[in-house]
Design an enzyme around this catalytic site. Structure first.
Site, mmCIF file in Angstrom:
data_model
loop_
_atom_site.group_PDB
_atom_site.id
_atom_site.type_symbol
_atom_site.label_atom_id
_atom_site.label_comp_id
_atom_site.label_asym_id
_atom_site.label_seq_id
_atom_site.Cartn_x
_atom_site.Cartn_y
_atom_site.Cartn_z
ATOM 1 N N ASP A 20 0.858 -1.426 0.177
ATOM 2 C CA ASP A 20 0.162 0.192 0.380
ATOM 3 C C ASP A 20 0.864 1.253 0.243
ATOM 4 O O ASP A 20 1.944 1.017 0.333
ATOM 5 C CB ASP A 20 -0.588 -0.283 1.243
ATOM 6 N N GLY A 21 0.157 2.636 -0.693
ATOM 7 C CA GLY A 21 0.844 3.760 -0.301
ATOM 8 C C GLY A 21 1.857 3.988 -1.982
ATOM 9 O O GLY A 21 1.790 5.172 -2.006
ATOM 10 N N GLY A 23 -0.162 4.846 -4.313
ATOM 11 C CA GLY A 23 -0.800 6.764 -4.734
ATOM 12 C C GLY A 23 -0.543 7.804 -3.731
ATOM 13 O O GLY A 23 -0.203 8.935 -4.022
ATOM 14 N N TRP A 25 2.637 7.936 -2.179
ATOM 15 C CA TRP A 25 4.055 7.753 -2.330
ATOM 16 C C TRP A 25 3.644 8.909 -4.235
ATOM 17 O O TRP A 25 4.507 10.229 -3.634
ATOM 18 C CB TRP A 25 4.797 7.017 -3.273
ATOM 19 N N ASN A 68 -10.599 -3.221 -6.234
ATOM 20 C CA ASN A 68 -9.965 -2.632 -7.250
ATOM 21 C C ASN A 68 -10.479 -2.041 -8.592
ATOM 22 O O ASN A 68 -10.071 -1.384 -9.255
ATOM 23 C CB ASN A 68 -7.914 -2.693 -7.477
ATOM 24 N N ARG A 71 -11.866 1.396 -9.101
ATOM 25 C CA ARG A 71 -10.866 2.798 -9.675
ATOM 26 C C ARG A 71 -10.804 2.925 -10.808
ATOM 27 O O ARG A 71 -11.373 2.854 -12.173
ATOM 28 C CB ARG A 71 -9.599 2.561 -9.106
ATOM 29 N N ARG A 194 -5.264 -2.079 9.123
ATOM 30 C CA ARG A 194 -5.843 -3.201 8.358
ATOM 31 C C ARG A 194 -5.993 -3.994 6.915
ATOM 32 O O ARG A 194 -4.344 -3.852 6.545
ATOM 33 C CB ARG A 194 -7.165 -2.287 7.371
ATOM 34 N N SER A 196 -7.980 -5.278 4.941
ATOM 35 C CA SER A 196 -7.950 -5.009 3.661
ATOM 36 C C SER A 196 -8.897 -6.192 1.987
ATOM 37 O O SER A 196 -8.620 -5.958 0.995
ATOM 38 C CB SER A 196 -7.804 -3.806 3.076
ATOM 39 N N GLU A 207 1.311 -13.850 12.404
ATOM 40 C CA GLU A 207 2.262 -12.486 12.874
ATOM 41 C C GLU A 207 1.235 -11.120 11.947
ATOM 42 O O GLU A 207 1.717 -10.988 10.786
ATOM 43 C CB GLU A 207 3.534 -13.017 13.606
HETATM 44 C C1 FPP Z 1 -1.863 0.129 -3.784
HETATM 45 O O1 FPP Z 1 -1.562 1.744 -3.438
HETATM 46 C C2 FPP Z 1 -1.667 -0.689 -5.026
HETATM 47 C C3 FPP Z 1 -2.491 -1.247 -5.780
HETATM 48 C C4 FPP Z 1 -3.927 -0.830 -5.402
HETATM 49 C C5 FPP Z 1 -1.802 -2.113 -6.588
HETATM 50 C C6 FPP Z 1 -0.107 -2.618 -6.230
HETATM 51 C C7 FPP Z 1 0.665 -2.380 -7.226
HETATM 52 C C8 FPP Z 1 1.479 -2.342 -7.350
HETATM 53 C C9 FPP Z 1 2.313 -2.777 -6.696
HETATM 54 C C10 FPP Z 1 2.508 -2.458 -9.165
HETATM 55 C C11 FPP Z 1 1.758 -3.883 -10.101
HETATM 56 C C12 FPP Z 1 1.756 -5.207 -9.336
HETATM 57 C C13 FPP Z 1 3.167 -6.288 -9.787
HETATM 58 C C14 FPP Z 1 2.848 -7.809 -9.176
HETATM 59 C C15 FPP Z 1 3.944 -5.754 -10.467
HETATM 60 P P1 FPP Z 1 -2.910 3.153 -3.220
HETATM 61 O O2 FPP Z 1 -2.900 2.984 -5.071
HETATM 62 O O3 FPP Z 1 -4.060 2.417 -2.364
HETATM 63 O O4 FPP Z 1 -2.008 3.714 -2.589
HETATM 64 P P2 FPP Z 1 -2.563 5.206 -1.159
HETATM 65 O O5 FPP Z 1 -3.104 4.135 -0.452
HETATM 66 O O6 FPP Z 1 -1.207 5.763 -1.216
HETATM 67 O O7 FPP Z 1 -3.499 6.188 -2.779
#
Ligand code: FPP
Length: 260
Positions: A20-21, A23, A25, A68, A71, A194, A196, A207
């Site tokens: 997570d994170g 977006g 970032w 997701n 989105r 959390r 999710s 753990e």
């Molecule tokens: C959550 O961050 C992340 C995702 C919904 C997607 C995860 C995808 C990747 C790490 C890249 C592609 C995957 C692979 C396996 C190559 P968020 O967008 O919810 O972040 P935020 O909470 O900061 O908005």
């Protein structure tokens, strides 16, 4: 600062990560959310390598949840392209390192551009035994439980199974996420605390480790810190004292020493 030493004994066998994170970032840098996901892909590479080096038996990454799909289309499309690029660029490394690439979730919803690279790699790597890398794609923990329950209900209706055979173990057997065993350690990055809808059924005695770093900043040293924390915990599985000896399957290979 002392180096982090990850001991080869008492490694978690199955680690799950809620990445997570991405977006946030990107937003912190006034960039597009997709840039965060792109950096997130680089973090996936780093972490898969670190997990393999450490000798973990199974790593499950929550790459895309069933929720997701809601989105914006551009973000979903970009994530699918990144997933395809990841599978194409990592193919050789996955195979050369004895990694079995697995996928769980409602895979039928994935677009053809992903299936066209995912499916061949799943079958090409199916005999690899060093580590199983599972991508949770269009995955939901509740959905997985419901699907297993539905399957048992059908068996009961067809007379193939008695109602009293609908047990916790029977449900478990039907959950693809748990074929590599229950997760021992589940990590969530990005500062939220959390679950999710990730691996719900298997989480019973996992753990949990919450990491403030945003996923694009995550690297081997973060994974090692989580494992070091895991190794200091006493897992009791609902028991007390010595009866609750940790489940260690003796797979550890190398102690990994990180310069601090
Ligand atoms: C959550 O961050 C992340 C995702 C919904 C997607 C995860 C995808 C990747 C790490 C890249 C592609 C995957 C692979 C396996 C190559 P968020 O967008 O919810 O972040 P935020 O909470 O900061 O908005």
């Amino acid at each position: 600062m002392n180096p982090i030493v990850v001991e080869a004994r008492n490694l978690p066998s199955h680690v799950g990560i809620i990445m997570d994170g991405n977006g946030r970032w990107a937003q912190m840098r006034n960039q597009d959310r997709v840039d965060g996901h792109r950096e997130g892909s680089a973090a996936v590479r780093r972490v898969v390598r670190a997990a393999r080096k450490l000798g973990l038996r199974a790593l499950t990454l929550y790459a895309f949840s069933e929720q997701n799909w809601a989105r914006p289309d551009e973000e979903v499309d970009a994530l699918m392209v990144l997933l395809r690029e990841f599978l194409l660029s990592e193919r050789d490394e996955i195979l050369d390192n004895g990694i079995r690439l697995n996928a769980i979730g409602n895979l039928g919803r994935l677009p053809g551009i992903v299936r066209a690279v995912l499916d061949p790699l799943r079958s090409e790597s199916s005999e690899k035994t060093e580590m199983t890398l599972t991508l949770a794609l269009s995955y939901g923990g509740r959905e997985e439980i419901a699907q297993a329950a539905q399957e048992l209900a059908v068996r009961v209706a067809q007379g193939k199974c008695k109602p009293e055979e609908v047990t916790a173990d029977a449900l478990r057997e039907l959950m693809p996420s748990l074929r590599v065993g229950d997760p021992d350690l589940v990590i969530r990055t990005g500062g939220e605390r959390r679950i999710s809808n990730f691996l719900l059924y298997g989480l019973a005695y996992a753990e949990l480790y919450f990491e403030d770093a945003l996923w694009p900043d995550y690297g081997a040293e973060h994974l090692y810190a989580a494992i070091e924390s895991y190794q200091q915990r006493e897992r009791r599985f609902g028991l007390v004292g010595k009866a609750a000896a940790p489940l260690v399957d003796g797979v550890a290979k190398n102690d990994v020493r990180l310069a601090g």
